[in-house]
Motif scaffolding. Structure first.
Motif, PDB file in Angstrom:
ATOM      1  N   GLU A 126     -12.593   2.598   3.175  1.00 21.90           N
ATOM      2  CA  GLU A 126     -12.486   1.448   4.066  1.00 21.90           C
ATOM      3  C   GLU A 126     -12.463   0.124   3.302  1.00 21.90           C
ATOM      4  N   GLN A 128     -10.720  -0.389   0.624  1.00 25.71           N
ATOM      5  CA  GLN A 128      -9.460  -0.530  -0.107  1.00 25.71           C
ATOM      6  C   GLN A 128      -8.274  -0.022   0.709  1.00 25.71           C
ATOM      7  N   LYS A 129      -8.380  -0.155   2.028  1.00 21.98           N
ATOM      8  CA  LYS A 129      -7.366   0.400   2.919  1.00 21.98           C
ATOM      9  C   LYS A 129      -5.997  -0.221   2.703  1.00 21.98           C
ATOM     10  N   GLU A 130      -5.925  -1.517   2.528  1.00 22.18           N
ATOM     11  CA  GLU A 130      -4.617  -2.156   2.380  1.00 22.18           C
ATOM     12  C   GLU A 130      -3.939  -1.714   1.086  1.00 22.18           C
ATOM     13  N   ALA A 131      -4.724  -1.619   0.017  1.00 21.77           N
ATOM     14  CA  ALA A 131      -4.162  -1.122  -1.238  1.00 21.77           C
ATOM     15  C   ALA A 131      -3.752   0.338  -1.101  1.00 21.77           C
ATOM     16  N   LYS A 133      -2.637   1.794   1.599  1.00 17.07           N
ATOM     17  CA  LYS A 133      -1.377   1.864   2.347  1.00 17.07           C
ATOM     18  C   LYS A 133      -0.184   1.650   1.423  1.00 17.07           C
ATOM     19  N   ALA A 134      -0.297   0.663   0.552  1.00 14.61           N
ATOM     20  CA  ALA A 134       0.802   0.395  -0.381  1.00 14.61           C
ATOM     21  C   ALA A 134       0.970   1.542  -1.364  1.00 14.61           C
ATOM     22  N   GLU A 238      -2.932   6.475   9.142  1.00 14.90           N
ATOM     23  CA  GLU A 238      -2.268   5.221   8.770  1.00 14.90           C
ATOM     24  C   GLU A 238      -1.580   5.285   7.415  1.00 14.90           C
TER      25      GLU A 238
END
Length: 243
Positions: A126, A128-131, A133-134, A238
């Motif tokens: 949680e 580092q979720k955005e990283a 996703k990439a 996601e």
């Protein structure tokens, strides 16, 4: 004496690649961290890793104890066990090829782990979720076809035929590729559904391993832990994108 396998309780993780070989060969082994009693359990595994008496302590699980010998790292363990369990080519050169293929699987598994922990293993997903996703988008679009395309090519170009990845008989690498397909299907079902037609040899190999009596029995037993979000292959909706 029974082989002693040391790995974290509650997850398949990297230990599963070793378990599959032991189960296929019906080898006598103890999954130490999953057992209770004297010199058993996770505590026993951690004690061995911190031992001041053992001359060659392992850095991290999984590791295998065969008598006094401790063998660490999945590819190294399988290279050691393969000839003993009848799961490695008899030819020395082909055994070297098998080890190289297993080391490539090790690289793939590390990249799978980094899809959900791209920054640090010390952070929660949680954090580092955005990283993630990439990283997962790049893994799905670039790295899955890179790795699976390579293994498909090696399989199809095997001089002994495409039923096995190396040589003319089942090896520990075939079992590991089964686990790779299983894990990727769990973690990235949308992506793997889209890719299925691109790797017919690997899918056929996976299905053939699934149908082997000892593997079938293992998969239906309580010794086969379910995939979950504490292991290497994790399903976060996601992160699962169609390529």
């Amino acid at each position: 004496m029974a082989y002693e396998l040391y790995y974290w309780d509650g997850i398949q993780g990297r230990g599963e690649f070793v378990r599959l070989a032991l189960e296929e060969a019906q080898a006598d082994y103890v999954d130490v961290a999953r057992q209770s009693g004297p010199a058993m359990g996770t505590g026993a595994m951690l004690d061995l890793m911190k031992s001041k008496r053992e001359p060659h302590i392992p850095f991290a699980p999984p590791f295998l104890k065969d008598g006094e010998l401790i063998v660490s790292h999945v590819a190294n363990i399988l290279s050691y066990l393969g000839p003993k369990l009848g799961l490695a080519p008899e030819d020395e050169k082909l055994r070297c090829v098998a080890n190289g293929l297993q080391l490539t699987i090790t690289d793939l598994v590390a990249e799978v782990h980094d899809t959900h922990h791209p920054i640090a293993t010390s952070l929660y997903y949680e954090d580092q979720k955005e990283a993630a996703k990439a990283r997962s988008a790049a893994f799905i679009s670039e790295r899955i076809p890179k790795f699976l395309g390579y293994f498909e090519q090696v399989l199809q170009q095997n001089p002994e035929g495409p039923n096995h990845i190396v040589g003319d008989a089942l090896s520990y690498v075939d079992l590991s590729l089964f686990q790779v397909i299983e894990g990727l299907r769990y973690a990235f079902p949308k992506a793997m559904k889209a890719y299925a037609a691109d790797y017919p040899g690997l899918i056929a190999l996976h299905d053939a391993v699934t149908g082997r009596p000892n593997i079938t029995a293992y998969l239906q037993s309580d010794r086969r832990l379910a995939f979950n979000e504490d292991g290497i292959f994790r399903h976060y909706p996601e992160l699962d994108l169609a390529p």
